[in-house]
Design a protein around this motif. Structure first.
Motif, PDB file in Angstrom:
ATOM      1  N   PRO A 129       7.087   6.897 -16.597  1.00  0.00           N
ATOM      2  CA  PRO A 129       8.094   5.827 -16.517  1.00  0.00           C
ATOM      3  C   PRO A 129       8.254   5.260 -15.104  1.00  0.00           C
ATOM      4  O   PRO A 129       8.433   4.047 -14.945  1.00  0.00           O
ATOM      5  CB  PRO A 129       9.371   6.518 -16.995  1.00  0.00           C
ATOM      6  N   TYR A 130       8.193   6.115 -14.075  1.00  0.00           N
ATOM      7  CA  TYR A 130       8.284   5.600 -12.703  1.00  0.00           C
ATOM      8  C   TYR A 130       7.146   4.622 -12.427  1.00  0.00           C
ATOM      9  O   TYR A 130       7.361   3.536 -11.863  1.00  0.00           O
ATOM     10  CB  TYR A 130       8.231   6.746 -11.692  1.00  0.00           C
ATOM     11  N   ALA A 131       5.922   4.985 -12.811  1.00  0.00           N
ATOM     12  CA  ALA A 131       4.769   4.107 -12.571  1.00  0.00           C
ATOM     13  C   ALA A 131       4.912   2.797 -13.332  1.00  0.00           C
ATOM     14  O   ALA A 131       4.573   1.727 -12.812  1.00  0.00           O
ATOM     15  CB  ALA A 131       3.479   4.820 -12.959  1.00  0.00           C
ATOM     16  N   ARG A 132       5.415   2.865 -14.565  1.00  0.00           N
ATOM     17  CA  ARG A 132       5.626   1.629 -15.331  1.00  0.00           C
ATOM     18  C   ARG A 132       6.632   0.724 -14.628  1.00  0.00           C
ATOM     19  O   ARG A 132       6.440  -0.494 -14.550  1.00  0.00           O
ATOM     20  CB  ARG A 132       6.106   1.960 -16.748  1.00  0.00           C
ATOM     21  N   ASP A 133       7.719   1.325 -14.115  1.00  0.00           N
ATOM     22  CA  ASP A 133       8.722   0.528 -13.409  1.00  0.00           C
ATOM     23  C   ASP A 133       8.141  -0.085 -12.138  1.00  0.00           C
ATOM     24  O   ASP A 133       8.400  -1.249 -11.816  1.00  0.00           O
ATOM     25  CB  ASP A 133       9.936   1.397 -13.053  1.00  0.00           C
ATOM     26  N   PHE A 134       7.353   0.702 -11.397  1.00  0.00           N
ATOM     27  CA  PHE A 134       6.741   0.194 -10.168  1.00  0.00           C
ATOM     28  C   PHE A 134       5.828  -0.988 -10.478  1.00  0.00           C
ATOM     29  O   PHE A 134       5.897  -2.042  -9.825  1.00  0.00           O
ATOM     30  CB  PHE A 134       5.969   1.313  -9.475  1.00  0.00           C
ATOM     31  N   ILE A 135       4.967  -0.825 -11.469  1.00  0.00           N
ATOM     32  CA  ILE A 135       4.011  -1.883 -11.808  1.00  0.00           C
ATOM     33  C   ILE A 135       4.737  -3.138 -12.272  1.00  0.00           C
ATOM     34  O   ILE A 135       4.352  -4.269 -11.931  1.00  0.00           O
ATOM     35  CB  ILE A 135       3.016  -1.374 -12.864  1.00  0.00           C
ATOM     36  N   GLU A 136       5.810  -2.967 -13.038  1.00  0.00           N
ATOM     37  CA  GLU A 136       6.570  -4.133 -13.487  1.00  0.00           C
ATOM     38  C   GLU A 136       7.172  -4.880 -12.293  1.00  0.00           C
ATOM     39  O   GLU A 136       7.098  -6.115 -12.215  1.00  0.00           O
ATOM     40  CB  GLU A 136       7.679  -3.696 -14.444  1.00  0.00           C
ATOM     41  N   LEU A 137       7.765  -4.148 -11.345  1.00  0.00           N
ATOM     42  CA  LEU A 137       8.370  -4.788 -10.187  1.00  0.00           C
ATOM     43  C   LEU A 137       7.316  -5.408  -9.270  1.00  0.00           C
ATOM     44  O   LEU A 137       7.579  -6.416  -8.610  1.00  0.00           O
ATOM     45  CB  LEU A 137       9.204  -3.776  -9.403  1.00  0.00           C
ATOM     46  N   ALA A 138       6.119  -4.824  -9.234  1.00  0.00           N
ATOM     47  CA  ALA A 138       5.064  -5.349  -8.365  1.00  0.00           C
ATOM     48  C   ALA A 138       4.588  -6.727  -8.805  1.00  0.00           C
ATOM     49  O   ALA A 138       4.109  -7.513  -7.984  1.00  0.00           O
ATOM     50  CB  ALA A 138       3.885  -4.384  -8.318  1.00  0.00           C
ATOM     51  N   ALA A 139       4.730  -7.040 -10.079  1.00  0.00           N
ATOM     52  CA  ALA A 139       4.412  -8.376 -10.607  1.00  0.00           C
ATOM     53  C   ALA A 139       3.035  -8.862 -10.148  1.00  0.00           C
ATOM     54  O   ALA A 139       2.890  -9.948  -9.594  1.00  0.00           O
ATOM     55  CB  ALA A 139       5.497  -9.375 -10.194  1.00  0.00           C
ATOM     56  N   ILE A 140       2.028  -8.047 -10.377  1.00  0.00           N
ATOM     57  CA  ILE A 140       0.657  -8.383  -9.979  1.00  0.00           C
ATOM     58  C   ILE A 140       0.083  -9.375 -10.978  1.00  0.00           C
ATOM     59  O   ILE A 140       0.172  -9.178 -12.185  1.00  0.00           O
ATOM     60  CB  ILE A 140      -0.195  -7.098  -9.914  1.00  0.00           C
ATOM     61  N   GLY A 141      -0.496 -10.442 -10.463  1.00  0.00           N
ATOM     62  CA  GLY A 141      -1.029 -11.486 -11.333  1.00  0.00           C
ATOM     63  C   GLY A 141      -2.322 -11.078 -12.013  1.00  0.00           C
ATOM     64  O   GLY A 141      -3.044 -10.187 -11.549  1.00  0.00           O
ATOM     65  N   ALA A 142      -2.621 -11.741 -13.104  1.00  0.00           N
ATOM     66  CA  ALA A 142      -3.850 -11.454 -13.862  1.00  0.00           C
ATOM     67  C   ALA A 142      -5.062 -11.594 -12.960  1.00  0.00           C
ATOM     68  O   ALA A 142      -5.222 -12.599 -12.250  1.00  0.00           O
ATOM     69  CB  ALA A 142      -3.956 -12.395 -15.048  1.00  0.00           C
ATOM     70  N   GLY A 143      -5.914 -10.567 -12.977  1.00  0.00           N
ATOM     71  CA  GLY A 143      -7.153 -10.608 -12.217  1.00  0.00           C
ATOM     72  C   GLY A 143      -7.020 -10.347 -10.734  1.00  0.00           C
ATOM     73  O   GLY A 143      -8.030 -10.354 -10.021  1.00  0.00           O
ATOM     74  N   GLU A 144      -5.811 -10.104 -10.236  1.00  0.00           N
ATOM     75  CA  GLU A 144      -5.653  -9.860  -8.804  1.00  0.00           C
ATOM     76  C   GLU A 144      -6.191  -8.481  -8.425  1.00  0.00           C
ATOM     77  O   GLU A 144      -6.084  -7.516  -9.192  1.00  0.00           O
ATOM     78  CB  GLU A 144      -4.185  -9.974  -8.393  1.00  0.00           C
ATOM     79  N   SER A 145      -6.747  -8.387  -7.232  1.00  0.00           N
ATOM     80  CA  SER A 145      -7.250  -7.121  -6.707  1.00  0.00           C
ATOM     81  C   SER A 145      -6.133  -6.387  -5.976  1.00  0.00           C
ATOM     82  O   SER A 145      -5.194  -7.005  -5.461  1.00  0.00           O
ATOM     83  CB  SER A 145      -8.423  -7.359  -5.768  1.00  0.00           C
ATOM     84  N   VAL A 146      -6.257  -5.046  -5.929  1.00  0.00           N
ATOM     85  CA  VAL A 146      -5.157  -4.211  -5.437  1.00  0.00           C
ATOM     86  C   VAL A 146      -5.683  -3.118  -4.519  1.00  0.00           C
ATOM     87  O   VAL A 146      -6.717  -2.506  -4.798  1.00  0.00           O
ATOM     88  CB  VAL A 146      -4.408  -3.563  -6.623  1.00  0.00           C
ATOM     89  N   LEU A 147      -4.946  -2.843  -3.438  1.00  0.00           N
ATOM     90  CA  LEU A 147      -5.115  -1.618  -2.660  1.00  0.00           C
ATOM     91  C   LEU A 147      -3.977  -0.692  -3.028  1.00  0.00           C
ATOM     92  O   LEU A 147      -2.806  -1.064  -2.904  1.00  0.00           O
ATOM     93  CB  LEU A 147      -5.082  -1.887  -1.159  1.00  0.00           C
ATOM     94  N   ASP A 148      -4.296   0.519  -3.495  1.00  0.00           N
ATOM     95  CA  ASP A 148      -3.297   1.542  -3.785  1.00  0.00           C
ATOM     96  C   ASP A 148      -3.435   2.607  -2.707  1.00  0.00           C
ATOM     97  O   ASP A 148      -4.249   3.520  -2.813  1.00  0.00           O
ATOM     98  CB  ASP A 148      -3.529   2.124  -5.181  1.00  0.00           C
ATOM     99  N   MET A 149      -2.639   2.484  -1.640  1.00  0.00           N
ATOM    100  CA  MET A 149      -2.734   3.392  -0.503  1.00  0.00           C
ATOM    101  C   MET A 149      -1.928   4.661  -0.765  1.00  0.00           C
ATOM    102  O   MET A 149      -0.754   4.601  -1.112  1.00  0.00           O
ATOM    103  CB  MET A 149      -2.212   2.690   0.766  1.00  0.00           C
ATOM    104  N   GLY A 150      -2.592   5.817  -0.590  1.00  0.00           N
ATOM    105  CA  GLY A 150      -1.961   7.082  -0.938  1.00  0.00           C
ATOM    106  C   GLY A 150      -1.908   7.229  -2.443  1.00  0.00           C
ATOM    107  O   GLY A 150      -0.897   7.606  -3.028  1.00  0.00           O
ATOM    108  N   CYS A 151      -3.047   6.955  -3.078  1.00  0.00           N
ATOM    109  CA  CYS A 151      -3.112   6.817  -4.536  1.00  0.00           C
ATOM    110  C   CYS A 151      -2.937   8.119  -5.290  1.00  0.00           C
ATOM    111  O   CYS A 151      -2.644   8.114  -6.485  1.00  0.00           O
ATOM    112  CB  CYS A 151      -4.441   6.188  -4.927  1.00  0.00           C
ATOM    113  N   GLY A 152      -3.156   9.266  -4.631  1.00  0.00           N
ATOM    114  CA  GLY A 152      -3.102  10.527  -5.350  1.00  0.00           C
ATOM    115  C   GLY A 152      -4.142  10.572  -6.449  1.00  0.00           C
ATOM    116  O   GLY A 152      -5.283  10.148  -6.276  1.00  0.00           O
TER     117      GLY A 152
END
Length: 290
Positions: free
Chosen positions: A44-67
């Protein structure tokens, strides 16, 4: 007359705060813990984070400290190309295993990288991704440099989470119940003020994450929870033991994988722990400080 708030060097204050805290975890510790962090589903935390991040379709991402990929794998499933960076080699191995199992190995690039490394030498040049993320992972004494690096590599947007309360390992309700002092860290306040000083306009939202801690025994629970008493509350150990005796119950899911993958213990407290995170986001495009 200028306000003391505007005169404060918030990065210097952050460095002073970090000097008082235990040294950051090293890669070897996270290597040893990595096998317990294999994400089996989107938390649920990850779902909330991703929703707030509002990443657009097809956008590339850096996940720093990805675990082990709690964000990177669901983002790849959604079709994003993800550079997943971490200083733990074993975490990156677990991440790659998870990406293969999820059918998205071609969308996730594992990158060995620490906050204080040379990011450009590692291939992260200016504007190399659309969105740069750091979820609960900023572990460095130079917070301004970390925020600058994230902003520099992002073409559009940056998003981070930092503690909004006393810290992720502290249960303020227990401390208040046993008459102990609750020291609020509020790490995000430093980041917010540093970003403002950099000429950026950060926005703040909050994520409440529920955690169910489990234990092998009452003694194990007291030993684990007593870490919260460091820094002036050590005399409350007797009250903590009484609290555990009154609130420890059998765990009906004992032995099943826990939130971080490892087996749950046979006992748990009779209520979940609430951890509050501050979600900070800002527009990286045209940053005046980069």
């Amino acid at each position: 007359m200028r306000s003391a708030l505007l005169e404060t060097d918030w990065n210097e204050e952050w460095m002073a705060l970090q000097a008082q805290r235990p040294a950051p975890d090293d890669p070897a510790r996270w290597d040893a813990r990595a096998r317990h962090f294999r994400p089996r589903e989107t938390h649920p935390y990850a779902r909330d984070f991703i929703e707030l991040a509002a990443i657009g379709a097809g956008e590339s991402v850096l996940d720093m400290g990805c675990g082990a990929g709690s964000l990177a794998i669901p983002l790849a499933r959604a079709g994003h190309r993800v550079i997943a960076a971490d200083f733990s080699a074993r975490m990156l191995e677990v991440l790659e295993e998870g990406a293969r199992d999820a059918g998205v190995p071609d969308l996730v690039r594992a990158l060995p990288l620490a906050w204080d490394d040379d990011w450009e030498a590692a291939g992260l040049g200016p504007g190399c991704v659309d969105v740069a993320l750091a979820s609960r992972s900023i572990a460095t004494s130079d917070l301004r440099a970390a925020l600058s690096r994230l902003t520099r590599v992002a073409r559009r947007r940056c998003c981070i989470t930092l503690s909004a309360d006393a810290g992720p390992r502290v249960d303020g309700r227990i401390l208040r119940a046993i008459g102990a002092r609750v020291a609020h860290r509020g790490d995000y306040v430093y980041a917010f003020n540093i970003l403002v000083g950099m000429g950026l306009a950060p926005e703040v939202r909050y994520i409440s994450s529920m955690r169910r801690d489990t234990f092998r025994s009452a003694d194990d629970a007291v030993a684990e929870l007593s870490r919260m008493l460091a820094g002036g509350n050590e005399d409350r150990i007797g009250a903590l033991r009484a609290y555990v005796d009154g609130h420890l119950v059998a765990n009906p899911d004992a032995g099943a994988p826990g939130e971080k993958g490892g087996p749950q213990g046979p006992f748990m407290l009779d209520r979940e722990r609430v951890v509050r995170w501050a979600f900070l986001s800002w527009d990286a495009a045209g940053s005046p400080d980069m």
